[in-house]
Design an enzyme around this catalytic site. Structure first.
Site, short mmCIF file in Angstrom:
data_model
loop_
_atom_site.label_atom_id
_atom_site.label_comp_id
_atom_site.label_asym_id
_atom_site.label_seq_id
_atom_site.Cartn_x
_atom_site.Cartn_y
_atom_site.Cartn_z
N ASP A 12 0.86 -1.18 0.00
CA ASP A 12 0.00 0.00 0.00
C ASP A 12 0.89 1.23 0.00
OD1 ASP A 12 -2.42 1.49 0.13
OD2 ASP A 12 -2.13 1.79 2.27
N SER A 13 0.31 2.36 -0.40
CA SER A 13 1.08 3.60 -0.38
C SER A 13 1.32 4.08 1.05
CB SER A 13 0.34 4.69 -1.17
OG SER A 13 -0.95 4.90 -0.62
N TYR A 44 -0.52 8.63 -3.24
CA TYR A 44 -0.40 8.26 -4.65
C TYR A 44 -1.46 8.96 -5.50
CZ TYR A 44 3.00 4.44 -4.03
OH TYR A 44 4.12 3.70 -3.80
N GLY A 45 -2.54 9.38 -4.85
CA GLY A 45 -3.68 9.93 -5.60
C GLY A 45 -3.36 11.15 -6.43
N CYS A 75 -4.08 -1.26 -2.22
CA CYS A 75 -4.14 0.18 -2.49
C CYS A 75 -5.07 0.37 -3.67
CB CYS A 75 -2.74 0.70 -2.82
SG CYS A 75 -2.67 2.44 -3.34
N ASN A 76 -6.17 1.07 -3.45
CA ASN A 76 -7.14 1.26 -4.53
C ASN A 76 -6.55 2.04 -5.69
OD1 ASN A 76 -10.16 0.36 -3.92
ND2 ASN A 76 -9.19 0.91 -1.98
N THR A 77 -5.75 3.06 -5.40
CA THR A 77 -5.15 3.86 -6.46
C THR A 77 -4.20 3.02 -7.31
OG1 THR A 77 -5.33 5.89 -5.14
CG2 THR A 77 -3.78 5.90 -6.98
N GLU A 152 -7.11 9.46 9.51
CA GLU A 152 -5.73 9.48 9.99
C GLU A 152 -5.57 10.39 11.20
OE1 GLU A 152 -2.83 10.00 6.94
OE2 GLU A 152 -3.37 8.12 5.94
N CYS A 187 -12.05 2.61 -0.71
CA CYS A 187 -10.81 3.12 -0.12
C CYS A 187 -10.55 2.32 1.14
CB CYS A 187 -10.93 4.61 0.21
SG CYS A 187 -9.50 5.29 1.11
N THR A 188 -9.31 1.91 1.34
CA THR A 188 -9.01 1.03 2.47
C THR A 188 -9.00 1.77 3.82
OG1 THR A 188 -6.65 1.29 1.94
CG2 THR A 188 -7.77 -0.70 1.13
N HIS A 189 -9.15 3.09 3.80
CA HIS A 189 -9.34 3.82 5.06
C HIS A 189 -10.78 3.69 5.57
CE1 HIS A 189 -5.49 5.70 4.18
NE2 HIS A 189 -5.56 6.46 5.25
#
Length: 277
Positions: A12-13, A44-45, A75-77, A152, A187-189
């Site tokens: 992941d980023s 990364y977005g 990572c979705n991006t 975050e 999104c993984t968040h």
């Protein structure tokens, strides 16, 4: 692959992929896990397709050098922009987060309409929209850029976050999508906001967590590879004994502190690495 010796590399980023790791630990606790967070180069977005592909392929190759025999792009991006490049660069099997999430959303939908929320880069790629279209599901993609920094910050139960969620979802379920019956978390968040999202979505809407969907897809793949479709029945403490190793490109202290929010456990065994630009 034998489950007792499988090493799963997760990329992941930054931190969000830890929700995928958490789901994997619950679904497949007998594996060893290598997590790579490119924390020095996030987000990364805002980067180009070429840059994301370059960074992701570097991380994939690094995880292979550490012994990973399966790669999960958590990572979705990176999945949206570079999954094919990653697959070409890797010499092991690669699983992204988008296809499993789309497949599970399609199975859950009766109205054949779904709402997808994610980052600007993910929604602009239309990766989820295209994946859902293959299952004859019409999708409305909604970028929710404020949610990642709020998560975050640890504001997962904050009234400010809930007000923002209400605004985003009000917009997402408009324009002909009032009858959508699935909300896909792209999104993984966002799994950290699942309880709040469930409160806010219209009645009858099913939440589909792409992190959980990916973990189940990986479990099914590993069971298929070993020729065994029976469910694993680990001991009660097996998940806590899973071998975990973390690699980050920025502060190990920050990763340990912030990562605990996502993984819901103390994070140790963190190694700082530098990848060549």
């Amino acid at each position: 692959m034998r489950p007792t010796s499988t090493k799963i590399g997760i990329f992941d980023s930054g931190f969000g992929g830890l929700t995928v790791l958490k789901a994997l630990l619950e679904a497949f606790p007998e594996a060893e896990y290598l997590y790579f967070g490119d924390t020095a180069r996030l987000p990364y977005g805002s980067k180009s397709v070429e840059t994301v592909a370059k960074y992701a392929c570097e991380a994939a190759k690094f995880l292979e050098t550490q012994g990973a025999d399966l790669l999960v792009i958590a990572c979705n991006t990176a999945t949206a922009l570079a999954i094919e490049q990653i697959k070409k660069a890797a010499s092991v099997e690669v699983v992204g987060v988008i296809q499993p999430g789309a497949q599970r959303a399609a199975a859950a939908s009766r109205s054949r309409k779904a709402v997808v929320i994610g980052t600007e880069a993910t929604t602009c790629s239309h990766a989820y929209k295209n994946a859902l279209a293959a299952f004859q599901i019409e999708a409305h993609e909604k970028a929710c850029p404020l949610l990642v920094p709020l998560v975050e910050e640890g504001w997962v139960n904050h009234s400010v976050t809930e007000e923002i969620v209400r605004i985003y979802l009000g917009e997402a379920f408009s324009d002909g999508f009032a009858e959508a019956d699935v909300l896909l978390l792209g999104c993984t968040h966002y799994p950290l906001l699942k309880a709040m999202l469930q409160r806010v979505v219209p009645p009858g809407v099913t939440l589909v967590d792409s992190a959980e969907s990916t973990a189940l897809a990986v479990k099914a793949l590993l069971n298929s590879n070993r020729g065994d479709s029976r469910p694993n029945v680990p001991s009660a403490n097996q998940a806590s004994r899973s071998a975990l190793k973390f690699f980050v490109t920025d502060s190990t202290e920050k990763f340990s502190r912030l990562g605990k929010i996502f993984l819901d456990r103390e994070i140790t065994n963190i190694v700082h690495v530098d990848l060549k630009e």
